[in-house]
Design a protein around this motif. Structure first.
Motif, PDB file in Angstrom:
ATOM      1  N   SER A   1     -32.700  11.841  39.272  1.00 57.59           N
ATOM      2  CA  SER A   1     -33.009  10.775  40.805  1.00 57.59           C
ATOM      3  C   SER A   1     -33.067  10.002  40.453  1.00 57.59           C
ATOM      4  O   SER A   1     -33.938   9.124  39.220  1.00 57.59           O
ATOM      5  N   GLY A   2     -32.612   8.606  41.793  1.00 54.40           N
ATOM      6  CA  GLY A   2     -32.521   7.813  41.278  1.00 54.40           C
ATOM      7  C   GLY A   2     -30.886   6.773  40.453  1.00 54.40           C
ATOM      8  O   GLY A   2     -30.763   5.720  40.476  1.00 54.40           O
ATOM      9  N   THR A   3     -30.425   8.093  39.667  1.00 58.38           N
ATOM     10  CA  THR A   3     -29.115   7.091  38.936  1.00 58.38           C
ATOM     11  C   THR A   3     -28.035   7.708  39.146  1.00 58.38           C
ATOM     12  O   THR A   3     -27.761   8.504  40.165  1.00 58.38           O
ATOM     13  N   PHE A   4     -27.193   6.226  38.971  1.00 54.74           N
ATOM     14  CA  PHE A   4     -25.924   6.557  40.236  1.00 54.74           C
ATOM     15  C   PHE A   4     -24.590   6.528  38.812  1.00 54.74           C
ATOM     16  O   PHE A   4     -24.349   5.263  38.305  1.00 54.74           O
ATOM     17  N   PHE A   5     -24.211   6.954  38.903  1.00 54.22           N
ATOM     18  CA  PHE A   5     -23.042   6.843  37.681  1.00 54.22           C
ATOM     19  C   PHE A   5     -21.107   6.419  38.258  1.00 54.22           C
ATOM     20  O   PHE A   5     -20.566   7.464  39.044  1.00 54.22           O
ATOM     21  N   VAL A   6     -20.741   5.499  37.837  1.00 50.56           N
ATOM     22  CA  VAL A   6     -19.502   4.691  38.651  1.00 50.56           C
ATOM     23  C   VAL A   6     -18.612   4.555  36.736  1.00 50.56           C
ATOM     24  O   VAL A   6     -19.094   3.730  36.027  1.00 50.56           O
ATOM     25  N   TRP A   7     -17.409   5.365  36.728  1.00 50.78           N
ATOM     26  CA  TRP A   7     -16.511   5.130  35.923  1.00 50.78           C
ATOM     27  C   TRP A   7     -15.488   4.686  36.166  1.00 50.78           C
ATOM     28  O   TRP A   7     -14.032   4.956  37.059  1.00 50.78           O
ATOM     29  N   GLY A   8     -14.460   3.934  36.068  1.00 48.17           N
ATOM     30  CA  GLY A   8     -13.582   3.071  36.158  1.00 48.17           C
ATOM     31  C   GLY A   8     -12.149   3.230  35.459  1.00 48.17           C
ATOM     32  O   GLY A   8     -12.578   3.339  34.305  1.00 48.17           O
ATOM     33  N   SER A   9     -11.161   3.856  36.052  1.00 53.94           N
ATOM     34  CA  SER A   9      -9.978   4.122  35.113  1.00 53.94           C
ATOM     35  C   SER A   9      -8.494   4.391  36.289  1.00 53.94           C
ATOM     36  O   SER A   9      -8.658   4.712  36.783  1.00 53.94           O
TER      37      SER A   9
END
Length: 440
Positions: A198-206
Protein backbone atom coordinates in the motif's frame (compact mmCIF):
# COMPACT_ATOMS: atom_id res chain seq x y z
CA UNK A 1 -5.98 15.69 -13.56
CA UNK A 2 -2.71 14.01 -12.56
CA UNK A 3 -0.48 14.34 -9.52
CA UNK A 4 2.85 13.40 -11.13
CA UNK A 5 3.92 13.20 -14.79
CA UNK A 6 6.89 11.02 -15.81
CA UNK A 7 9.11 11.77 -18.83
CA UNK A 8 11.65 9.10 -19.78
CA UNK A 9 14.62 9.51 -22.14
CA UNK A 10 13.79 12.87 -23.70
CA UNK A 11 17.35 12.79 -25.15
CA UNK A 12 17.13 16.43 -26.23
CA UNK A 13 20.72 16.46 -27.50
CA UNK A 14 20.38 13.29 -29.61
CA UNK A 15 18.89 13.86 -33.10
CA UNK A 16 16.74 11.25 -34.81
CA UNK A 17 18.33 9.39 -37.74
CA UNK A 18 17.36 10.87 -41.10
CA UNK A 19 16.15 8.46 -43.84
CA UNK A 20 18.10 8.42 -47.09
CA UNK A 21 16.64 10.76 -49.76
CA UNK A 22 14.22 12.30 -47.23
CA UNK A 23 12.80 15.68 -48.38
CA UNK A 24 13.34 18.87 -46.33
CA UNK A 25 9.94 18.65 -44.61
CA UNK A 26 10.74 15.16 -43.30
CA UNK A 27 14.23 16.22 -42.21
CA UNK A 28 12.73 19.19 -40.34
CA UNK A 29 10.14 17.00 -38.61
CA UNK A 30 12.84 14.61 -37.43
CA UNK A 31 15.06 17.46 -36.21
CA UNK A 32 12.34 19.01 -34.04
CA UNK A 33 10.75 15.77 -32.78
CA UNK A 34 12.73 15.36 -29.49
CA UNK A 35 11.94 18.87 -28.29
CA UNK A 36 8.33 18.77 -29.43
CA UNK A 37 7.84 15.45 -27.60
CA UNK A 38 9.35 16.93 -24.44
CA UNK A 39 7.18 20.03 -24.72
CA UNK A 40 4.14 17.76 -25.07
CA UNK A 41 5.06 16.19 -21.71
CA UNK A 42 5.47 19.64 -20.18
CA UNK A 43 2.05 20.63 -21.53
CA UNK A 44 0.55 17.45 -20.04
CA UNK A 45 2.00 18.36 -16.64
CA UNK A 46 0.69 21.91 -16.90
CA UNK A 47 -2.77 21.04 -18.19
CA UNK A 48 -3.26 18.26 -15.64
CA UNK A 49 -2.10 20.57 -12.84
CA UNK A 50 0.54 18.09 -11.80
CA UNK A 51 2.59 18.79 -8.70
CA UNK A 52 5.76 17.37 -10.29
CA UNK A 53 7.30 16.45 -13.61
CA UNK A 54 9.81 13.62 -13.08
CA UNK A 55 12.65 13.46 -15.64
CA UNK A 56 14.66 10.24 -15.78
CA UNK A 57 16.89 8.50 -18.25
CA UNK A 58 18.76 10.65 -20.79
CA UNK A 59 17.28 14.16 -20.70
CA UNK A 60 20.03 16.62 -21.60
CA UNK A 61 23.71 15.73 -21.28
CA UNK A 62 25.74 18.67 -19.87
CA UNK A 63 28.73 17.51 -21.96
CA UNK A 64 26.76 17.51 -25.23
CA UNK A 65 24.23 20.30 -24.75
CA UNK A 66 24.56 23.65 -26.46
CA UNK A 67 23.91 26.91 -24.56
CA UNK A 68 20.70 27.34 -26.58
CA UNK A 69 19.45 23.88 -25.57
CA UNK A 70 20.23 24.55 -21.90
CA UNK A 71 18.46 27.92 -22.03
CA UNK A 72 15.41 26.38 -23.68
CA UNK A 73 15.14 23.65 -21.05
CA UNK A 74 15.65 26.14 -18.23
CA UNK A 75 12.81 28.30 -19.55
CA UNK A 76 10.46 25.30 -19.56
CA UNK A 77 11.41 24.38 -15.97
CA UNK A 78 10.91 27.95 -14.77
CA UNK A 79 7.56 28.10 -16.56
CA UNK A 80 6.39 24.95 -14.79
CA UNK A 81 7.52 26.34 -11.44
CA UNK A 82 5.40 29.45 -12.05
CA UNK A 83 2.41 27.11 -12.43
CA UNK A 84 3.20 25.30 -9.18
CA UNK A 85 4.81 22.24 -10.78
CA UNK A 86 8.26 21.18 -9.61
CA UNK A 87 10.73 19.42 -11.92
CA UNK A 88 12.37 16.37 -10.33
CA UNK A 89 15.54 15.21 -12.12
CA UNK A 90 16.53 11.61 -11.29
CA UNK A 91 20.31 11.21 -11.57
CA UNK A 92 22.84 8.50 -10.77
CA UNK A 93 24.98 10.47 -8.32
CA UNK A 94 25.61 13.87 -6.78
CA UNK A 95 28.20 14.77 -9.45
CA UNK A 96 25.54 14.45 -12.16
CA UNK A 97 23.23 16.69 -10.13
CA UNK A 98 25.93 19.34 -9.80
CA UNK A 99 26.68 19.28 -13.54
CA UNK A 100 23.00 19.61 -14.48
CA UNK A 101 22.42 22.40 -11.95
CA UNK A 102 25.45 24.27 -13.31
CA UNK A 103 24.30 23.79 -16.92
CA UNK A 104 20.82 25.15 -16.15
CA UNK A 105 22.01 27.88 -13.75
CA UNK A 106 19.94 26.41 -10.89
CA UNK A 107 16.46 27.35 -12.07
CA UNK A 108 13.62 27.76 -9.62
CA UNK A 109 11.55 24.60 -9.18
CA UNK A 110 14.33 22.11 -10.03
CA UNK A 111 15.24 19.40 -7.50
CA UNK A 112 17.16 16.14 -7.72
CA UNK A 113 16.89 12.49 -6.73
CA UNK A 114 19.80 10.06 -6.49
CA UNK A 115 19.90 6.42 -5.28
CA UNK A 116 21.03 7.62 -1.84
CA UNK A 117 18.99 10.84 -1.68
CA UNK A 118 15.20 10.57 -2.19
CA UNK A 119 13.11 13.70 -2.59
CA UNK A 120 10.07 14.49 -0.44
CA UNK A 121 7.23 16.48 -2.04
CA UNK A 122 3.86 17.70 -0.89
CA UNK A 123 1.32 16.58 -3.49
CA UNK A 124 -2.10 18.07 -2.78
CA UNK A 125 -1.55 17.65 0.94
CA UNK A 126 -0.10 14.15 0.58
CA UNK A 127 3.52 13.48 1.53
CA UNK A 128 5.17 11.69 -1.43
CA UNK A 129 8.71 10.36 -1.55
CA UNK A 130 10.38 9.87 -4.95
CA UNK A 131 13.23 7.33 -4.94
CA UNK A 132 15.69 5.98 -7.50
CA UNK A 133 15.84 2.23 -8.17
CA UNK A 134 19.37 2.45 -9.58
CA UNK A 135 22.75 2.13 -7.95
CA UNK A 136 24.47 -0.35 -5.63
CA UNK A 137 21.48 -0.63 -3.28
CA UNK A 138 19.57 -2.52 -5.96
CA UNK A 139 22.44 -4.21 -7.80
CA UNK A 140 23.86 -5.84 -4.66
CA UNK A 141 20.63 -7.07 -3.11
CA UNK A 142 19.35 -8.63 -6.34
CA UNK A 143 15.78 -8.28 -5.21
CA UNK A 144 14.99 -4.76 -6.38
CA UNK A 145 14.56 -3.42 -2.84
CA UNK A 146 15.28 0.19 -1.96
CA UNK A 147 16.94 1.05 1.33
CA UNK A 148 14.31 3.02 3.29
CA UNK A 149 15.02 6.62 4.12
CA UNK A 150 14.50 7.92 7.65
CA UNK A 151 11.19 9.48 6.65
CA UNK A 152 9.91 6.20 5.18
CA UNK A 153 11.00 4.23 8.22
CA UNK A 154 9.09 6.63 10.47
CA UNK A 155 6.07 7.23 8.26
CA UNK A 156 3.79 6.66 11.23
CA UNK A 157 4.97 10.05 12.51
CA UNK A 158 3.96 11.78 9.27
CA UNK A 159 0.72 12.37 7.35
CA UNK A 160 -0.48 9.81 4.80
CA UNK A 161 2.48 9.06 2.55
CA UNK A 162 3.09 7.45 -0.85
CA UNK A 163 6.34 6.21 -2.28
CA UNK A 164 7.25 6.42 -5.98
CA UNK A 165 10.23 4.30 -7.09
CA UNK A 166 11.71 5.16 -10.50
CA UNK A 167 14.27 3.19 -12.51
CA UNK A 168 15.39 2.60 -16.07
CA UNK A 169 17.85 0.61 -18.16
CA UNK A 170 20.63 2.09 -20.26
CA UNK A 171 19.54 0.83 -23.67
CA UNK A 172 21.20 3.47 -25.84
CA UNK A 173 24.10 1.23 -26.81
CA UNK A 174 22.09 -1.96 -27.25
CA UNK A 175 18.51 -1.39 -28.39
CA UNK A 176 19.41 -0.99 -32.08
CA UNK A 177 21.32 -4.28 -32.21
CA UNK A 178 19.48 -6.34 -29.61
CA UNK A 179 17.41 -8.85 -31.59
CA UNK A 180 16.47 -11.21 -28.78
CA UNK A 181 14.57 -10.94 -25.53
CA UNK A 182 16.15 -8.86 -22.80
CA UNK A 183 15.91 -9.62 -19.13
CA UNK A 184 14.38 -6.81 -17.14
CA UNK A 185 16.88 -4.71 -15.21
CA UNK A 186 14.63 -4.50 -12.15
CA UNK A 187 13.60 -7.64 -10.33
CA UNK A 188 9.95 -7.92 -9.39
CA UNK A 189 9.27 -5.87 -6.25
CA UNK A 190 6.27 -8.04 -5.38
CA UNK A 191 5.60 -11.77 -5.35
CA UNK A 192 3.72 -13.28 -8.35
CA UNK A 193 -0.01 -12.71 -8.14
CA UNK A 194 0.30 -10.07 -5.41
CA UNK A 195 -0.11 -6.30 -5.61
CA UNK A 196 2.46 -3.73 -4.45
CA UNK A 197 2.51 -2.67 -0.84
CA UNK A 198 0.00 0.00 0.00
CA UNK A 199 1.29 3.43 -0.98
CA UNK A 200 4.17 2.20 -3.22
CA UNK A 201 4.28 2.82 -6.96
CA UNK A 202 6.95 1.50 -9.38
CA UNK A 203 7.87 3.05 -12.76
CA UNK A 204 10.48 1.56 -15.12
CA UNK A 205 11.64 3.26 -18.32
CA UNK A 206 12.92 1.23 -21.24
CA UNK A 207 13.38 1.29 -25.00
CA UNK A 208 13.57 -2.49 -25.14
CA UNK A 209 10.83 -4.97 -25.89
CA UNK A 210 10.38 -6.86 -22.65
CA UNK A 211 7.74 -7.98 -20.23
CA UNK A 212 7.84 -5.88 -17.05
CA UNK A 213 7.75 -7.78 -13.76
CA UNK A 214 4.60 -7.84 -11.69
CA UNK A 215 3.75 -4.54 -10.05
CA UNK A 216 5.92 -2.39 -12.34
CA UNK A 217 4.58 0.14 -14.85
CA UNK A 218 6.89 0.19 -17.88
CA UNK A 219 7.12 3.53 -19.67
CA UNK A 220 8.48 4.08 -23.20
CA UNK A 221 10.62 7.12 -24.07
CA UNK A 222 8.95 10.36 -25.09
CA UNK A 223 10.02 9.80 -28.69
CA UNK A 224 11.16 6.56 -30.34
CA UNK A 225 14.34 6.66 -32.41
CA UNK A 226 13.59 3.80 -34.80
CA UNK A 227 11.07 1.13 -35.77
CA UNK A 228 12.89 -1.32 -33.48
CA UNK A 229 11.44 0.27 -30.36
CA UNK A 230 8.42 -1.06 -28.52
CA UNK A 231 6.32 2.13 -28.65
CA UNK A 232 6.19 5.41 -30.56
CA UNK A 233 6.49 7.54 -27.43
CA UNK A 234 4.48 8.69 -24.42
CA UNK A 235 4.72 10.22 -20.97
CA UNK A 236 3.14 8.65 -17.90
CA UNK A 237 0.64 10.33 -15.59
CA UNK A 238 -0.29 8.98 -12.18
CA UNK A 239 -3.02 10.12 -9.81
CA UNK A 240 -2.22 9.34 -6.20
CA UNK A 241 -4.90 11.39 -4.51
CA UNK A 242 -8.68 11.33 -4.62
CA UNK A 243 -10.08 14.04 -6.88
CA UNK A 244 -13.66 12.79 -6.92
CA UNK A 245 -15.95 11.64 -4.14
CA UNK A 246 -16.42 7.87 -4.08
CA UNK A 247 -19.76 6.73 -5.43
CA UNK A 248 -21.84 4.26 -3.41
CA UNK A 249 -21.50 1.96 -6.42
CA UNK A 250 -17.69 2.10 -6.31
CA UNK A 251 -16.11 -1.33 -6.76
CA UNK A 252 -12.46 -1.69 -5.65
CA UNK A 253 -10.16 -2.71 -8.48
CA UNK A 254 -6.56 -3.95 -8.56
CA UNK A 255 -3.48 -1.85 -9.23
CA UNK A 256 -4.17 -1.51 -12.99
CA UNK A 257 -3.93 1.06 -15.79
CA UNK A 258 -6.68 3.60 -16.28
CA UNK A 259 -8.22 1.60 -19.13
CA UNK A 260 -9.04 -1.19 -16.68
CA UNK A 261 -10.57 1.07 -14.05
CA UNK A 262 -14.36 1.13 -14.05
CA UNK A 263 -16.04 4.28 -15.38
CA UNK A 264 -19.06 5.00 -13.19
CA UNK A 265 -21.81 7.46 -14.02
CA UNK A 266 -22.45 9.86 -11.16
CA UNK A 267 -25.37 12.18 -10.75
CA UNK A 268 -24.56 15.85 -10.83
CA UNK A 269 -25.66 18.34 -8.21
CA UNK A 270 -28.38 20.87 -8.72
CA UNK A 271 -25.78 23.24 -10.12
CA UNK A 272 -24.96 21.03 -13.08
CA UNK A 273 -26.08 18.15 -15.30
CA UNK A 274 -25.32 14.48 -14.88
CA UNK A 275 -21.75 13.60 -15.89
CA UNK A 276 -19.71 10.46 -16.30
CA UNK A 277 -16.47 10.29 -14.33
CA UNK A 278 -13.84 7.80 -13.34
CA UNK A 279 -14.13 7.27 -9.59
CA UNK A 280 -10.76 6.97 -7.91
CA UNK A 281 -9.94 4.95 -4.80
CA UNK A 282 -10.71 6.65 -1.47
CA UNK A 283 -8.07 8.73 0.27
CA UNK A 284 -5.65 6.51 2.17
CA UNK A 285 -6.02 3.71 -0.35
CA UNK A 286 -2.58 2.82 -1.78
CA UNK A 287 -3.91 2.01 -5.25
CA UNK A 288 -3.46 4.51 -8.06
CA UNK A 289 -4.69 5.48 -11.49
CA UNK A 290 -2.06 5.30 -14.25
CA UNK A 291 -2.29 6.36 -17.87
CA UNK A 292 0.03 7.07 -20.77
CA UNK A 293 -0.29 10.23 -22.86
CA UNK A 294 1.16 10.14 -26.42
CA UNK A 295 3.98 12.64 -26.95
CA UNK A 296 5.72 11.38 -30.11
CA UNK A 297 5.99 13.52 -33.24
CA UNK A 298 7.37 10.77 -35.49
CA UNK A 299 6.00 7.22 -35.67
CA UNK A 300 7.35 4.21 -37.51
CA UNK A 301 4.85 1.71 -38.86
CA UNK A 302 4.67 -1.22 -41.25
CA UNK A 303 1.99 -1.39 -43.93
CA UNK A 304 1.36 -4.94 -45.16
CA UNK A 305 -0.57 -5.45 -48.38
CA UNK A 306 -1.03 -8.15 -50.99
CA UNK A 307 0.24 -7.79 -54.55
CA UNK A 308 0.36 -10.93 -56.67
CA UNK A 309 1.08 -9.38 -60.08
CA UNK A 310 1.85 -6.11 -61.86
CA UNK A 311 4.69 -3.73 -62.61
CA UNK A 312 5.98 -0.77 -60.61
CA UNK A 313 3.08 1.48 -61.67
CA UNK A 314 0.48 -1.09 -60.57
CA UNK A 315 2.26 -1.64 -57.27
CA UNK A 316 2.57 2.10 -56.64
CA UNK A 317 -1.19 2.52 -57.25
CA UNK A 318 -2.00 -0.28 -54.80
CA UNK A 319 0.29 1.18 -52.14
CA UNK A 320 -1.06 4.70 -52.63
CA UNK A 321 -4.63 3.49 -52.14
CA UNK A 322 -3.57 1.82 -48.87
CA UNK A 323 -1.71 4.93 -47.70
CA UNK A 324 -4.75 7.10 -48.35
CA UNK A 325 -6.70 4.77 -46.08
CA UNK A 326 -4.39 5.68 -43.18
CA UNK A 327 -5.90 9.20 -43.08
CA UNK A 328 -3.20 10.71 -40.84
CA UNK A 329 -3.98 13.91 -38.98
CA UNK A 330 -2.38 16.86 -40.84
CA UNK A 331 -1.36 18.27 -37.45
CA UNK A 332 -0.39 14.88 -36.00
CA UNK A 333 2.84 12.90 -36.00
CA UNK A 334 4.78 12.15 -39.17
CA UNK A 335 4.42 8.46 -40.12
CA UNK A 336 7.51 6.84 -41.62
CA UNK A 337 6.16 3.76 -43.36
CA UNK A 338 7.78 0.50 -44.35
CA UNK A 339 5.69 -1.31 -46.98
CA UNK A 340 5.77 -5.12 -46.76
CA UNK A 341 4.31 -6.81 -49.85
CA UNK A 342 2.64 -10.20 -49.39
CA UNK A 343 3.35 -12.12 -52.59
CA UNK A 344 1.10 -15.10 -51.85
CA UNK A 345 4.01 -17.52 -51.52
CA UNK A 346 5.34 -16.80 -55.02
CA UNK A 347 9.12 -16.71 -54.98
CA UNK A 348 9.30 -15.20 -58.46
CA UNK A 349 6.96 -12.40 -57.40
CA UNK A 350 9.11 -11.68 -54.36
CA UNK A 351 12.17 -11.35 -56.58
CA UNK A 352 10.25 -9.09 -58.97
CA UNK A 353 9.10 -6.83 -56.11
CA UNK A 354 12.73 -6.41 -55.05
CA UNK A 355 13.66 -5.49 -58.63
CA UNK A 356 10.97 -2.82 -59.00
CA UNK A 357 11.06 -1.41 -55.46
CA UNK A 358 13.23 1.60 -56.36
CA UNK A 359 11.03 2.63 -59.29
CA UNK A 360 7.89 2.11 -57.20
CA UNK A 361 9.19 4.35 -54.40
CA UNK A 362 10.00 7.09 -56.93
CA UNK A 363 6.41 6.97 -58.24
CA UNK A 364 5.01 7.01 -54.70
CA UNK A 365 7.05 10.01 -53.60
CA UNK A 366 5.82 11.98 -56.59
CA UNK A 367 2.22 11.56 -55.44
CA UNK A 368 2.17 13.28 -52.06
CA UNK A 369 3.56 16.22 -50.16
CA UNK A 370 4.81 15.34 -46.62
CA UNK A 371 3.89 18.79 -45.30
CA UNK A 372 0.18 18.22 -45.93
CA UNK A 373 0.07 14.41 -46.03
CA UNK A 374 1.97 13.26 -42.94
CA UNK A 375 3.34 10.03 -44.41
CA UNK A 376 6.77 9.26 -45.81
CA UNK A 377 7.26 5.87 -47.46
CA UNK A 378 10.81 4.92 -46.56
CA UNK A 379 11.16 1.23 -47.48
CA UNK A 380 9.47 -1.24 -49.83
CA UNK A 381 10.19 -4.96 -49.82
CA UNK A 382 8.60 -8.38 -50.00
CA UNK A 383 7.14 -9.24 -46.61
CA UNK A 384 9.85 -10.94 -44.55
CA UNK A 385 7.20 -12.36 -42.24
CA UNK A 386 5.06 -13.92 -44.98
CA UNK A 387 3.90 -17.45 -44.14
CA UNK A 388 5.55 -20.33 -45.99
CA UNK A 389 2.50 -22.62 -45.86
CA UNK A 390 1.71 -21.86 -49.52
CA UNK A 391 5.00 -23.50 -50.55
CA UNK A 392 3.92 -26.72 -48.91
CA UNK A 393 0.48 -26.61 -50.53
CA UNK A 394 1.81 -25.77 -53.97
CA UNK A 395 5.42 -26.87 -54.52
CA UNK A 396 5.17 -25.90 -58.19
CA UNK A 397 5.42 -22.18 -57.33
CA UNK A 398 9.14 -22.31 -58.12
CA UNK A 399 10.56 -22.33 -61.64
CA UNK A 400 12.17 -25.77 -61.45
CA UNK A 401 11.50 -29.12 -59.86
CA UNK A 402 14.72 -29.04 -57.83
CA UNK A 403 13.96 -25.61 -56.43
CA UNK A 404 10.36 -26.60 -55.76
CA UNK A 405 11.47 -29.63 -53.78
CA UNK A 406 13.96 -27.61 -51.78
CA UNK A 407 11.35 -24.88 -51.15
CA UNK A 408 8.86 -27.42 -49.82
CA UNK A 409 11.42 -29.08 -47.58
CA UNK A 410 12.68 -25.75 -46.26
CA UNK A 411 9.14 -24.51 -45.63
CA UNK A 412 8.31 -27.65 -43.66
CA UNK A 413 11.45 -27.22 -41.55
CA UNK A 414 10.63 -23.59 -40.76
CA UNK A 415 7.00 -24.37 -39.91
CA UNK A 416 8.15 -27.10 -37.55
CA UNK A 417 10.71 -24.77 -35.94
CA UNK A 418 8.03 -22.15 -35.36
CA UNK A 419 5.85 -24.74 -33.67
CA UNK A 420 8.63 -25.33 -31.16
CA UNK A 421 8.97 -21.66 -30.29
CA UNK A 422 11.35 -20.08 -32.82
CA UNK A 423 10.00 -16.81 -34.18
CA UNK A 424 10.83 -14.43 -37.01
CA UNK A 425 14.44 -15.18 -37.92
CA UNK A 426 14.02 -18.71 -39.47
CA UNK A 427 11.19 -17.50 -41.71
CA UNK A 428 13.12 -14.44 -42.91
CA UNK A 429 16.24 -16.50 -43.57
CA UNK A 430 14.23 -19.05 -45.54
CA UNK A 431 12.77 -16.42 -47.85
CA UNK A 432 16.20 -14.90 -48.45
CA UNK A 433 17.62 -18.30 -49.40
CA UNK A 434 14.72 -19.06 -51.77
CA UNK A 435 14.93 -15.63 -53.42
CA UNK A 436 18.66 -16.10 -53.96
CA UNK A 437 18.05 -19.46 -55.65
CA UNK A 438 15.26 -18.02 -57.80
CA UNK A 439 17.34 -15.06 -58.98
CA UNK A 440 20.38 -17.13 -60.03
Amino acid sequence: MADIVFAFDAALDRPLPVPVTAPPDVVAALATAPWEAFEAAVSTARQSRAAALVLFGATLDPLRASPAQAARLRALIVGLAADGCRTVWVADDAADCANVARMLAEPEGLCFVTPVAPQRLDVRGLSVEICSARGPAVAMTGVGQIIPSFASAHSSLLPAQRRVIVGWDDAWNTFHTDSGGVLHGLHSPVTPGAIPASGTFFVWGSRRTQAPPAGVHQLPPLQARSAAEVAAGACGAVTLTTIASPSPAFTPYPHTPLASAPAIATTGSAAGPTTAATVLPPAGDGRTVWREVPTHRVAWRTLTLESLAGNDEDLATTIWAALEGLTPDPAGPLHIVRVAVDCGGSISRRVHVSEISAETLVRLRQLFEPKSFRVWCQDLEADRGEALAALVRNASSSKSGATASFATLLAEQVIEAERTGAQGVPREAAWLALELMEST
